[in-house]
Design a protein around this motif. Structure first.
Motif, PDB file in Angstrom:
ATOM      1  N   PRO A 238       0.821  -1.213   0.000  1.00 15.40           N
ATOM      2  CA  PRO A 238       0.000   0.000   0.000  1.00 15.40           C
ATOM      3  C   PRO A 238       0.852   1.259   0.000  1.00 15.40           C
ATOM      4  CG  PRO A 238       0.038  -0.991   2.186  1.00 15.40           C
ATOM      5  CD  PRO A 238       0.743  -1.942   1.272  1.00 15.40           C
ATOM      6  N   GLN A 239       0.212   2.369  -0.303  1.00 19.87           N
ATOM      7  CA  GLN A 239       0.892   3.657  -0.308  1.00 19.87           C
ATOM      8  C   GLN A 239       1.213   4.085   1.122  1.00 19.87           C
ATOM      9  OE1 GLN A 239       1.940   5.305  -2.964  1.00 19.87           O
ATOM     10  NE2 GLN A 239       1.115   3.736  -4.356  1.00 19.87           N
ATOM     11  N   LEU A 240       2.455   4.493   1.337  1.00 22.63           N
ATOM     12  CA  LEU A 240       2.914   4.921   2.651  1.00 22.63           C
ATOM     13  C   LEU A 240       3.542   6.296   2.546  1.00 22.63           C
ATOM     14  CD1 LEU A 240       4.667   1.612   3.808  1.00 22.63           C
ATOM     15  CD2 LEU A 240       2.389   2.388   4.459  1.00 22.63           C
ATOM     16  N   ARG A 241       3.697   6.934   3.685  1.00 26.91           N
ATOM     17  CA  ARG A 241       4.395   8.210   3.744  1.00 26.91           C
ATOM     18  C   ARG A 241       5.886   7.991   3.496  1.00 26.91           C
ATOM     19  NH1 ARG A 241       1.649  12.570   5.647  1.00 26.91           N
ATOM     20  NH2 ARG A 241      -0.430  12.168   6.495  1.00 26.91           N
ATOM     21  N   PRO A 242       6.635   9.061   3.145  1.00 29.13           N
ATOM     22  CA  PRO A 242       8.066   8.873   2.824  1.00 29.13           C
ATOM     23  C   PRO A 242       8.851   8.198   3.934  1.00 29.13           C
ATOM     24  CG  PRO A 242       7.325  11.031   2.093  1.00 29.13           C
ATOM     25  CD  PRO A 242       6.184  10.436   2.870  1.00 29.13           C
ATOM     26  N   GLY A 243       8.595   8.594   5.212  1.00 30.29           N
ATOM     27  CA  GLY A 243       9.332   7.970   6.308  1.00 30.29           C
ATOM     28  C   GLY A 243       9.017   6.487   6.435  1.00 30.29           C
ATOM     29  N   GLY A 244       7.742   6.123   6.296  1.00 28.55           N
ATOM     30  CA  GLY A 244       7.364   4.714   6.360  1.00 28.55           C
ATOM     31  C   GLY A 244       7.933   3.916   5.207  1.00 28.55           C
ATOM     32  N   ARG A 245       7.950   4.507   4.009  1.00 26.41           N
ATOM     33  CA  ARG A 245       8.537   3.808   2.865  1.00 26.41           C
ATOM     34  C   ARG A 245      10.024   3.557   3.082  1.00 26.41           C
ATOM     35  NH1 ARG A 245       5.459   7.451  -0.344  1.00 26.41           N
ATOM     36  NH2 ARG A 245       7.366   8.633  -0.830  1.00 26.41           N
ATOM     37  N   ALA A 246      10.729   4.552   3.625  1.00 22.39           N
ATOM     38  CA  ALA A 246      12.163   4.372   3.891  1.00 22.39           C
ATOM     39  C   ALA A 246      12.401   3.276   4.921  1.00 22.39           C
ATOM     40  CB  ALA A 246      12.778   5.692   4.354  1.00 22.39           C
ATOM     41  N   LEU A 247      11.570   3.238   5.971  1.00 20.63           N
ATOM     42  CA  LEU A 247      11.721   2.212   6.999  1.00 20.63           C
ATOM     43  C   LEU A 247      11.502   0.820   6.420  1.00 20.63           C
ATOM     44  CD1 LEU A 247      11.956   1.277   9.951  1.00 20.63           C
ATOM     45  CD2 LEU A 247       9.516   1.731  10.201  1.00 20.63           C
ATOM     46  N   ILE A 248      10.408   0.627   5.664  1.00 17.97           N
ATOM     47  CA  ILE A 248      10.117  -0.680   5.082  1.00 17.97           C
ATOM     48  C   ILE A 248      11.200  -1.071   4.082  1.00 17.97           C
ATOM     49  CG2 ILE A 248       8.447  -1.976   3.717  1.00 17.97           C
ATOM     50  CD1 ILE A 248       7.492  -1.382   6.517  1.00 17.97           C
ATOM     51  N   ARG A 249      11.664  -0.111   3.287  1.00 17.82           N
ATOM     52  CA  ARG A 249      12.685  -0.413   2.283  1.00 17.82           C
ATOM     53  C   ARG A 249      13.999  -0.852   2.938  1.00 17.82           C
ATOM     54  NH1 ARG A 249      12.502   4.067   0.092  1.00 17.82           N
ATOM     55  NH2 ARG A 249      14.290   5.059   1.107  1.00 17.82           N
ATOM     56  N   ASN A 250      14.416  -0.139   3.978  1.00 18.20           N
ATOM     57  CA  ASN A 250      15.680  -0.491   4.640  1.00 18.20           C
ATOM     58  C   ASN A 250      15.596  -1.854   5.314  1.00 18.20           C
ATOM     59  OD1 ASN A 250      16.767   1.984   3.868  1.00 18.20           O
ATOM     60  ND2 ASN A 250      16.168   2.988   5.769  1.00 18.20           N
TER      61      ASN A 250
END
Length: 585
Positions: A238-250
Motif C-alpha cells: 500500500p501507499q505509505l508516507r516517505p518515512g514509512g517507505r524508507a523504513l520498510i525499504r531499509n
C-alpha cells in the motif's frame, strides 16, 4: 494552508467528514471554513462523549501564523507550532528538511538530550578517582545509549549521512570512558569496549524487532503484514508516507541481504489453569561470596534434605551447554538409575540456542525419564533462570516450558512426586561435574535432521549483530597495513585482559592500561602526511630514523652509561619485545 492535529479524534466519523468538507473548500475561504468546522466538530464530539484536549492539540501551517485567525476548541485556543514530540521523538511538519540545514531537527533534538545525560558520566570518569572502565561502559549503555535504542524506529527512517552526528557523539563518549586522546583509532576503541557503530546498531535494532514481529505476529500484526507484502515480489504494498517507505525499504533490504526467512511461531497456550499446580522448586541457601568448599557443603546438605522428603526417589542431574562457535547440547545423568544401553549421553540441540533453552531441554529430558520409569525424583539443576522460567508468566522459551508443565500434570495424575533443586555450579559436586562434561560432549554430536535449520531468535540476533560489525572489520582490515596502532592493538587483543573494577585509584590504572593496549597514532598518521619517514631523528643523539622506544632504551649512546649490567639489558630487551612500538616517544 493550515493543518490541524487532533490526536483523539482520528477515528471519529465526524472528524472524517470534517476533513472531506475542508478539502473541498477553495484556498481563500479555508481559514474561515476551518474555524467554523472546528467549532462544529467540537460540539459534535462533545455530544458523543469525546473530550478533545487542547493541551495535546496543535496547528501546523506553512503560512505566517499572524495572517491566520485564532482557532478554538471550546474556550481554549489551539497554539501554532512547527514540530511536536511523538513517543519522545520530534516530528517536523515541513514537507522536506531544508538543504542548508546541516543537522536534521530530530537528530539535533536527540543530541541535546544525550548531551545532558553525558555530563554526569564526564564527572564520574575523572581520571584520578573516577569509576572503572567497565562501570563507565555500563552507565553509557544503560543511561545514554538506551535513549537511541528507544528511538531506533524513528531514526532508521533517516539516511546514514543524517545520522553521522550521533556516530561522532559515541566516539566522544568512548574517548571519555577510556581516557584516550583524540588520536586514538576509533576502530580500536569500538573493539575494546565491544560497542557497535551507533548508526549500524540503530538499523540492527529495527531489523531484529522486525524479525521478532514476523516470528510472533501478535506483537505488531499490521507491521508484520506490511513487511510480508513488501518481501513478496508479486504483491503490491500500500501507499505509505516517505518515512514509512524508507523504513520498510531499509528493513526489507537487510532481510534479503542476510537471507533471513523467519518461521512464524506456533501458538502454545499450555495446559489449562485448573490442571496446573505450583512447581516444587527449592534453592540452595548460598551466594557467590561464599567459599567454594562452603558452597559445596551447603549444596550437599540441601540435596540430602530434599531427597529425604520424597519417598523412594531417584536423583537426576541436568545441564545445558552453549559453546563459543554456537553449538549447543544438554545432558541428563543419574547415579541412582540404571544407565541406558548406550550409556549416559547428551543430546545435540539447534545451533545458537540460548543457554536457558539448553537447560530447559535438559529439564524436559529428566521429567520424561521419570515418567517412563514411573518413579519419583529430585531434578538438580545449576541454572536459576531455567527454574524461574517454569513459574514465569512470560518465559523465554514458552513452548519448552509448556511441554514441561504438561509432563508435570501427567506426573500428578500418576501420583508421582517431582521436585526441582538449584545448586551452585563448579563447586566440586561430583555428579554435577559429570553431567557438565556430558553436555559439553553433546555439542560435538551430529545434529538431527529435524533440527538442522536453526530457527531461534538468538540465532537471528547474532547474525544481525555480526553483520552490523562488518563495517568496522572492513575498515580495520583496510587501515591495518599502514597503521602502527592497529597492528599494536592486534598484538594485545589476542590475549585476554580484564580491567580492574575495585581498588585504590582503579580509574587511573584502567586508563593507563587502555592507553597501552590501544596505542597512539604517530604524528605522520594524525596529519595524514605522505612521503614522511616513519621514524624521525633521535632527540638525544640526532641519529637518523631513530625516534623510537628501542633506540632510546637500548641503542642511544647518551643513555649507555645508565644501563647497569647485561642482565638488565636482557630484561629490558624482553620488555620491549613484549610491548611493540606504538607510535613513538
Amino acid at each position: 494552508m493550515p493543518k490541524i492535529l487532533l490526536r483523539p479524534g482520528h477515528n471519529n466519523p465526524v472528524f472524517i467528514a470534517f476533513l472531506h468538507m475542508y478539502k473541498s473548500c477553495s484556498p481563500l475561504r479555508k481559514p474561515a471554513v476551518l474555524y467554523h468546522l472546528l467549532h462544529s466538530f467540537y460540539e459534535s464530539s462533545s455530544s458523543c462523549g469525546l473530550i478533545i484536549s487542547p493541551e495535546k492539540s496543535r496547528i501546523f501551517s506553512l503560512q505566517n501564523p499572524r495572517t491566520l485567525p485564532e482557532f478554538l476548541v471550546g474556550p481554549s485556543i489551539i497554539p501554532f507550532c512547527t514540530q511536536y514530540l511523538y513517543l519522545g521523538a520530534p516530528v517536523r511538519v515541513l514537507p522536506t528538511t531544508p538543504a542548508r540545514q546541516r543537522v536534521h531537527p530530530i537528530v539535533q533534538e536527540l543530541l541535546t538530550r544525550l548531551q545532558r545525560r553525558l555530563e554526569p558520566l564526564r564527572w564520574l570518569t575523572n581520571n584520578v578517582a573516577g569509576v572503572s572502565i567497565p562501570v563507565a561502559r555500563n552507565i553509557y549503555t544503560a543511561f545514554i545509549r538506551s535513549v537511541v535504542d528507544y528511538l531506533s524506529p524513528t531514526l532508521s527512517q533517516l539516511s546514514k549521512t543524517a545520522l553521522d552526528p550521533l556516530e561522532k557523539f559515541q566516539n566522544k563518549v568512548m574517548r571519555c570512558i577510556l581516557g584516550c586522546p583524540m588520536s586514538t583509532r576509533i576502530a580500536n576503541m569500538q573493539q575494546e569496549l565491544r560497542l557497535l557503530p551507533l548508526v549500524e546498531r540503530i538499523f540492527a535494532n529495527v531489523t531484529f524487532f522486525t524479525v521478532k514481529c514476523l516470528h510472533s505476529s501478535s506483537l505488531a500484526p499490521h507491521y508484520a503484514g506490511l513487511i510480508n507484502m513488501s518481501l513478496d515480489p508479486d504483491s503490491r504494498p500500500p501507499q505509505l508516507r516517505p518515512g514509512g517507505r524508507a523504513l520498510i525499504r531499509n528493513v526489507c533490504r537487510d532481510l534479503r541481504r542476510l537471507d533471513i526467512n523467519v518461521p512464524q511461531e506456533e501458538v502454545d497456550h499450555g495446559p489449562p489453569p485448573w490442571q496446573t499446580t505450583p512447581v516444587a522448586v527449592s534453592y540452595t541457601p548460598t551466594c557467590r561470596r561464599d567459599l567454594p568448599c562452603q558452597q559445596k557443603q551447603l549444596a550437599l546438605e540441601a540435596i540430602d534434605k530434599v531427597r529425604s522428603s520424597i519417598p523412594a526417589s531417584h536423583t537426576l542431574y541436568v545441564d545445558g551447554s552453549l559453546q563459543i562457535d554456537g553449538t549447543a547440547g544438554c545432558a541428563v545423568y543419574s547415579p541412582t538409575i540404571e544407565p541406558p544401553n548406550e550409556g549416559w549421553t547428551g543430546r545435540r540441540l539447534r545451533d545458537w540456542s540460548s543457554s536457558t533453552s539448553c537447560e530447559l531441554h535438559g529439564l524436559l529430558d529428566a521429567v520424561s525419564l521419570l515418567l517412563r520409569t514411573r518413579s519419583n525424583g529430585l531434578v538438580i539443576c545449576d541454572s536459576q533462570s531455567a527454574l524461574c522460567a517454569l513459574s514465569s508468566p512470560k518465559p523465554e522459551a514458552r513452548s519448552l516450558v509448556n511441554n514441561i508443565l504438561r509432563h508435570l500434570v501427567t506426573a500428578i495424575r500418576h501420583a508421582l512426586v517431582i521436585h526441582f533443586l538449584w545448586i551452585p555450579s563448579h563447586v566440586g559436586v561430583a555428579a554435577n561435574d559429570v553431567v557438565d562434561r556430558l553436555a559439553k560432549a553433546a555439542c560435538r554430536l551430529a545434529l538431527p535432521a529435524a533440527d538442522a535449520s536453526p530457527a531461534t531468535l538468538s540465532h537471528y540476533k547474532r547474525r544481525i549483530r555480526t553483520s552490523a560489525q562488518l563495517s568496522t572489520t572492513r575498515r580495520r582490515n583496510v587501515e591495518r597495513p599502514a597503521s602502527v596502532s592497529i597492528q599494536h592493538y592486534d598484538h594485545f587483543a589476542s590475549r585476554p585482559y580484564k580491567y580492574r573494577r575495585r581498588g585504590l585509584l582503579v580509574r587511573r590504572h584502567n586508563v593507563v592500561a587502555a592507553r597501552l593496549r590501544l596505542g597512539y597514532r604517530p604524528v605522520w598518521q594524525v596529519g595524514e602526511a605522505e612521503d614522511v619517514p616513519h621514524y624521525s631523528s633521535s632527540k638525544l643523539c640526532d641519529a637518523h630514523n631513530a625516534s623510537h622506544m628501542q633506540h632510546y632504551c637500548l641503542e642511544c649512546p647518551k643513555v649507555a652509561d645508565l644501563i647497569l649490567s647485561s642482565l638488565c639489558l636482557r630484561h629490558l630487551q624482553v620488555l620491549i619485545n613484549s610491548y611493540p612500538y606504538f607510535g613513538g616517544c
